[in-house]
Each structure stands twice: as C-alpha cells, then as structure tokens.
Design an enzyme around this catalytic site. Structure first.
Site, mmCIF file in Angstrom:
data_model
loop_
_atom_site.group_PDB
_atom_site.id
_atom_site.type_symbol
_atom_site.label_atom_id
_atom_site.label_comp_id
_atom_site.label_asym_id
_atom_site.label_seq_id
_atom_site.Cartn_x
_atom_site.Cartn_y
_atom_site.Cartn_z
ATOM 1 N N THR A 1 -1.563 12.268 -10.246
ATOM 2 C CA THR A 1 -0.492 11.790 -10.998
ATOM 3 C C THR A 1 0.844 11.819 -10.317
ATOM 4 O O THR A 1 1.012 11.278 -9.644
ATOM 5 C CB THR A 1 -0.537 12.382 -12.426
ATOM 6 O OG1 THR A 1 -0.595 13.781 -12.308
ATOM 7 C CG2 THR A 1 -1.915 11.891 -13.278
ATOM 8 N N ASN B 1 10.218 16.298 -16.095
ATOM 9 C CA ASN B 1 9.229 16.306 -17.328
ATOM 10 C C ASN B 1 10.037 15.919 -18.578
ATOM 11 O O ASN B 1 9.677 16.024 -19.450
ATOM 12 C CB ASN B 1 8.608 17.790 -17.354
ATOM 13 C CG ASN B 1 7.531 17.789 -16.424
ATOM 14 O OD1 ASN B 1 6.497 17.419 -16.655
ATOM 15 N ND2 ASN B 1 7.608 18.760 -15.508
ATOM 16 N N GLU C 1 4.799 20.647 -9.586
ATOM 17 C CA GLU C 1 6.003 19.691 -9.679
ATOM 18 C C GLU C 1 7.270 20.237 -9.381
ATOM 19 O O GLU C 1 7.774 21.190 -9.887
ATOM 20 C CB GLU C 1 6.032 19.183 -11.251
ATOM 21 C CG GLU C 1 4.981 18.003 -11.425
ATOM 22 C CD GLU C 1 5.262 17.528 -12.724
ATOM 23 O OE1 GLU C 1 4.549 16.402 -12.997
ATOM 24 O OE2 GLU C 1 5.816 17.928 -13.674
ATOM 25 N N THR D 1 -9.785 24.335 -14.895
ATOM 26 C CA THR D 1 -8.393 23.898 -14.554
ATOM 27 C C THR D 1 -8.424 22.272 -14.368
ATOM 28 O O THR D 1 -9.223 21.637 -15.173
ATOM 29 C CB THR D 1 -8.346 24.269 -12.877
ATOM 30 O OG1 THR D 1 -6.909 24.039 -12.473
ATOM 31 C CG2 THR D 1 -9.414 23.504 -12.081
ATOM 32 N N LYS E 1 -6.809 17.478 -7.942
ATOM 33 C CA LYS E 1 -5.359 16.882 -8.396
ATOM 34 C C LYS E 1 -4.683 17.973 -9.277
ATOM 35 O O LYS E 1 -5.531 18.525 -10.104
ATOM 36 C CB LYS E 1 -5.443 15.631 -9.002
ATOM 37 C CG LYS E 1 -6.084 15.552 -10.511
ATOM 38 C CD LYS E 1 -4.986 15.837 -11.537
ATOM 39 C CE LYS E 1 -3.765 15.080 -11.463
ATOM 40 N NZ LYS E 1 -2.710 15.699 -12.653
#
Lengths: 400, 400
Positions: B151, B395, B272, B188, B177
């Site tokens: 993603t 986010n 991220e 996870t 991922k």
C-alpha cells in the site's frame, strides 16, 4: 482562561513568580504558592517507575495538616537524577522553609522540564530569595505563577470557582500545565488547587483522587506518562474554621471535580502542535475501566489523530483502535458517531455524507466521537488532541 | 530486496499479479500465489476484535493439508464490512477455485487497504480471470506479486533462503507488506511464506507461531494493531515427499525464523515517512513478555520517536517510557546505552558527549538502544522507526 480581574483567589494564600534562569529561554520559571497559616493538603502522583525527585518528596509528606508552601520550577524536571536529585529537592524545600519561616517538610516541591539534568541550585536559591520577598494575594500574582509553571504550553490554564454553602462562601482556585508527555495514569502533569474551604486532609485525599480519575486521568496527548505528574490541593482554613461536612462537603467535592475537568480539557486543547480538541465518549461498557481502556486506545492512536488533523472522517481507524484495546467485545456490539453523524452501527458501515462531515471537521476545532457498546451501562468521557507535523517539529529538537 | 535473478523460488509454486482497479492509484493491486498440488499450510492472525473478513475466512480453514492458492488484494481491507464483507471474501475464494480447478476452502484470501468499504467484486472477478491465466514459476512473477500487495510501502519486501539437509535441498521464499497500522500482537500485517520443504501442517503451525513471536510481533510502526494482520506459510511437498524430522526440521524452523526476522526488519525500516530504523534490545528481565512490554512501550512513544528523528539523544524520554510500561522495576535497576554509548547507568545519568552522539544519529539511518535491567536473564530484540512530519502528512489525508 479568565482574566485577572475575574479571578477570585481563596483566602489565606499568596503567590509570586520570577525568572530564575532555569529555562534556556530566560522566561518565568519559578513559582511560589505560600499560605498564611498551615494548610490541609493532599496529592496524587505519577505511576511511572522512573519518577522525579520532587514527586518522591511530596509523596513522603502527604496527606498532611500543616503544609505552608509549594515551590514549582519549569525548565528542569529533576527526574532520573539519582541521589543528587533527591538532595536538590530536599534542599529546595529547606531553602524555601528558611525564607518563609517554616520546616522543610512543610514545603512541597514540583518540577517540569527536561529529564536527566541536575537543578542549577545556585540560580534556584537566588530566585527563591527574590520570589519570597514579593509574594502577594493579588489575582495578578497567581496569573503570573500560572505562567511560570508552563513549558511548551501556549497559554496559562487557570480556573476559579465559588460556592455559597450553609457554612459560608468558599472559593477554589486551580492552575495547571501540560502540553506533551501527557498520558496520565493515576495522576497527571502539574496541577495545583487552592481553597479556603475548611476540609480535613482525610477528606481532601479521596475528593482529589476521585476528581483526578474523572479529569486528568481522562486526558492523553500522546500517551507518554510523565515522570513528574503531580496534582496537589491545599486548604487554608482547615486548621482554624469548622470543618465542612454533609451537603457542603458534597458541594466542595463537585467543585473540585469541575475544576479538574476544566483544567484537563484545557490541557488536551493545548496539546503540543494541536489543531483539534477531540472529546471521546465511550458508553455501554461492563466497567468504567473497560470504557477508559477503549477511550485511551482510540485517543493514543497516531492514525486516528492524524486523520482528524486531515479533517478525514476515516472511522475505520477509530473502530479498529477500539478493536485492539483488549476489551473482548464482538464487532456487532459496536456503533460509532462522529459529531453526531452515525458512521458505523452494530458492526455495519452506514451510508453517510463523508464530504459534508469532512467540511465540518475542517471548520471546527472541537470534534466528538461517541462509541457505544452493548455490554453494560458504564461509560467515560476522555479528551485528546490531533497529531500534527508541528508536534513532530517541536519534539524532534527539544534538548539539543 | 534481492534482485529477480538472485531469487530462488521453491518448487511447486506459481505467481502472478495484475492491476484490477482496486487501488485508486491504478497500480498493481491483485496477487495470486498458486500451488501445483495440495499444500500443507498454517497461519497466524490479528488479535484485533474488529477483524477483517479474509482473516475470519483463513482462520476457519487453517491449519490444513490441501491448500491450493492465496489471493491477495491491496487497496481495500474488507474490514468492518459486516455480512456483505464475509460473503465477498467467500466469493473471492469461490471464483479463484473455479479458475484454478479446486474447492473454495482450498483458497486462502488476504486484503489490505482502506477499512469500511465493500470490495468492488466485478473488478476483482475480472482481475482474477486475467491473473489466473498468466501464472508463472519465474522469479520475476513473484517479484511482481510482492509489488502488488503493497500500500504505502516504498519498496517490496522479499526474502529467499535455501538449506541443504540430509533429506535434500529445500527453499523458503517470503514476501511481506507493511508501512503503517503496524503494531502486531500475535500476528502482523501481510506476509506469505512458500517452501518446498515437506513439513506437516501440525509441524508448520508451531514453527510459524514461534517465528512470528520473534519477528513480526517485535515490530511496531505506531502501535495501531491492524484488522487484517495475516502471516501464511505453504509447503508444496508435504503431500508427496518424506516429511522432515530431526535436524532437518530444526534447520527448517531456523530458516522460517530468519526469513520472518528479515521481513519484520524491512517493515520497520520502511515505516511510513521514517528516516531511522531503531533496534531496541531489552535485557535482564524476569520474562520475555516483560522485555517485550518495555520494548513496545519505548517503541510506541511518539516522544522517543520524534527525538530520534531530530537526532536528539534525549535519553530521558527512553527511560521514562520504560518506566510507564507497567513492569515493576526500580530506577536503580535500569541502564541505557544508545549506539553503544552509556548514557544512564543504574539509575544515574552519565557524562557523555551529547553533540558527538547527536552527529552520529544524524549521519546514520540505524539506531540502537540497549536497555539493561537486573531482574533476570530474559531478553528481546524489537524494531521500530522514527516519527516524522511526513508520517503525519501521509496519514492526515488517506481516504478523502
């Protein structure tokens, strides 16, 4: 914040603040709250295993019936400072006692600021001399004291309440600081409550503990429980006036609750870098602790906090945060409203107008989540703020 | 990531990926891993109470001895989607089964992406048709599949290991991922392991569970446990070859451990917006869970993560995070090293060169914390990343 003119100060207290040179910024950083006579006092403190020297000092001396003063410094937490830190906290109380004419154990101390550095005792002593010579009962001096205890807060946090009871009129003044490292568990960042209501230490302690449970323990900025969390309450008249009981004591407890809730809300609203105050109601739980666990998990999720910062009604993040809180509910038991809009009902997404809700989030600083389960009747109200790039900026460069 | 040329693929598997139109970006978003014959298979999954429909589907069908395929889509999590979501997961398995010539319960499914939206079943069906017609055992097709399950990850995460044992050579391929909503507890984000080592389902499950405990359950990006966490392992030869036992089974378990640890580390390194990979060793604990609790609390503290982003050796945040983890240690039992530099020893700060340590943090992507207690001999290694303004930006605007 109320203006100085409106602020009612309880009888029997004086305050002052100076620039002692503890903050690198050179701002106000040393506050002294002093009572004319001995005070009944109680406190609640951090549950962090690494707790600051001033927290240990206060814990050792409370509850008590003859407290005379509170010394508060900002700019240095006196936490993780070993035996030297403990001696410095005791020495601070001793110095203030000499200047005010009381014993060291009648002086409470509190610190906030960077962890792991020893207090600059020479500057602190010099500052204490100056502040003890300029104490005043004027509301302005309490405002200045409220300013001196701040660190990265953008505004002072004060509250004043008055109640006319059967046994006379009594006043409650409170001040607090807190903008980050806010994730209280059993206590919170610094808050000080002063009253002229005559209440025994043995009554003060449970009243304060209850109020803290419903206010400061329902706030989180980023979930990091501080080493220095301290809430103190002092009553100036418990030694000299008839002690409150019955309805008046109940009314007093309600005042303490209300003052703590106001200050807690101000803390969340002033969370570092924040642009939204988020109020989280969790209802329909088996116990209040269950509701608190869910609320805290939602409040501490960086994904929830960044979504609100982006005015994004991304409710999946809220229900999934509730889902990993550790409370064994079933998905079909959960419903969620954002600002009154039903977005998820009994485990099923609703068709709602996301762009209108997003526009609402963008336009208003206040956001409301209501999570309802069907497990029982217990509930909680919790406060947090959003997570912004400004929070990252502020905290990426704090000591160096 | 290893290059396609280097990647060794276990016998008995084929892969493929297409752009099915599930991701708004239009990128690769549908991967199919298919086995030539029936596979032994095991899995571990999220503990989130709000768990995705594909997680429920896999949980209901594992461990098993006759699995034939795994369908993975990115761009839509099929989580918090109610009964319709469950039907869509089952329908996905049914469609893939029709195309591959097997029963629906021989097909596992996994999803990742936005929560609370129904899967676009028409596009998924059309994509499945295309991908099932272009399956290949070529390493390049596994690389493409690893790309399709991402993603917000910035790079694919694959690992391939080979072992020559007494009973022959066997290979393990893994892909994963995960860039946010990473706070696994018992499982996870998505990871898929394929092997040609002949291992029974009953052996696969404990081997996988142990490996996950030491790898994916030791990673956190921001502590938000996903609704979709899934780790699957498939063995293509358990039905046809002599089953591994003894030293070969032990060697196989070590391979699974090593593959999971590599993928877990890649996840933390690709958190991220991150600029630092933080490895946290916690030693000297009474139990491994105690060590994990302290490591996770440090890893999830936004104050610790922003300090590292700012190359700030603000160790007070690290020890205070350990202090609120809930483990009842005494301050004098705790010592901390950052990148090998002792900054806090038995509850007392050391005199260290903060500017040199800061320069080191600024120059290197890798950071190492070592927290040592004196409570026992248990330890853990945990991975996380720093918190940056880029994380907030990513986010604050994900669904809208």
């Amino acid at each position: 914040m109320e203006s100085s003119q409106d602020l009612i100060i309880p009888r029997g207290f004086r305050a002052g603040a100076v620039k002692a040179g503890i903050k690198p910024s050179g701002g106000l950083d040393l506050a002294l709250l002093a009572a004319v006579g001995p005070c009944a006092a109680a406190g609640t403190f951090t549950t962090n295993r690494v707790c600051a020297a001033p927290v240990r000092w206060c814990r050792d001396h409370l509850p008590a019936g003859d407290i005379r003063a509170v010394v508060v410094n900002a700019g240095n937490a006196n936490a993780a400072t070993g035996a030297q830190g403990a001696m410095n906290a005791a020495r601070t109380a001793e110095l203030a006692g000499e200047m005010l004419g009381c014993r060291p154990d009648q002086v409470l101390v509190a610190s906030t600021g960077v962890i792991g550095h020893q207090l600059p005792m020479d500057r602190l002593e010099e500052g204490l001399k100056r502040v003890s010579s300029q104490l005043s009962a004027d509301p302005g001096s309490f405002q200045t004291a409220a300013q001196a205890i701040l660190t990265t807060d953008t505004r002072a946090k004060v509250v004043a309440l008055q109640h006319k009871g059967q046994s006379g009129t009594f006043t409650l003044f409170g001040m607090a600081k807190g903008a980050a490292m806010i994730g209280p568990r059993m206590a919170t960042m610094l808050a000080f409550l002063l009253t002229d209501a005559p209440v025994w230490p043995n009554d003060l302690q449970p009243i304060l503990s209850d109020a803290v449970e419903n206010s400061f323990n329902c706030v989180s900025v980023e979930g990091h429980t501080s080493t220095n969390d301290t809430v103190l309450i002092l009553s100036s008249t418990a030694a000299t006036e008839p002690i409150l009981a019955g309805d008046d004591l109940t009314a007093f407890a309600a005042m303490v609750n209300s003052a703590c809730e106001s200050l807690a809300r101000m803390m969340a609203a002033d969370g570092e870098g924040s642009t939204h105050l988020i109020t989280i109601d969790v209802e329909g739980c088996e116990t209040r602790e269950e509701a608190r666990t869910i609320a805290r998990t939602v409040a501490d999720s960086p994904l929830v906090k960044t979504a609100i910062h982006g005015a994004d009604p991304n409710w999946g993040r809220i229900v999934s945060a509730a889902g990993y809180a550790g409370v064994p509910f079933e998905e079909a038991e959960l419903s969620l409203w954002i600002n009154g809009v039903a977005v998820y009902q009994a485990g099923v997404p609703t068709a709602f107008d996301a762009s209108s809700l997003s526009a609402q989030l963008r336009a208003n600083r206040d956001v409301h989540f209501r999570l309802v389960l069907s497990r029982g009747t217990d509930r909680i109200r919790f406060w947090t703020c959003d997570l912004t790039a400004e929070y990252v900026r502020l905290n990426a460069d704090y000591t160096t």
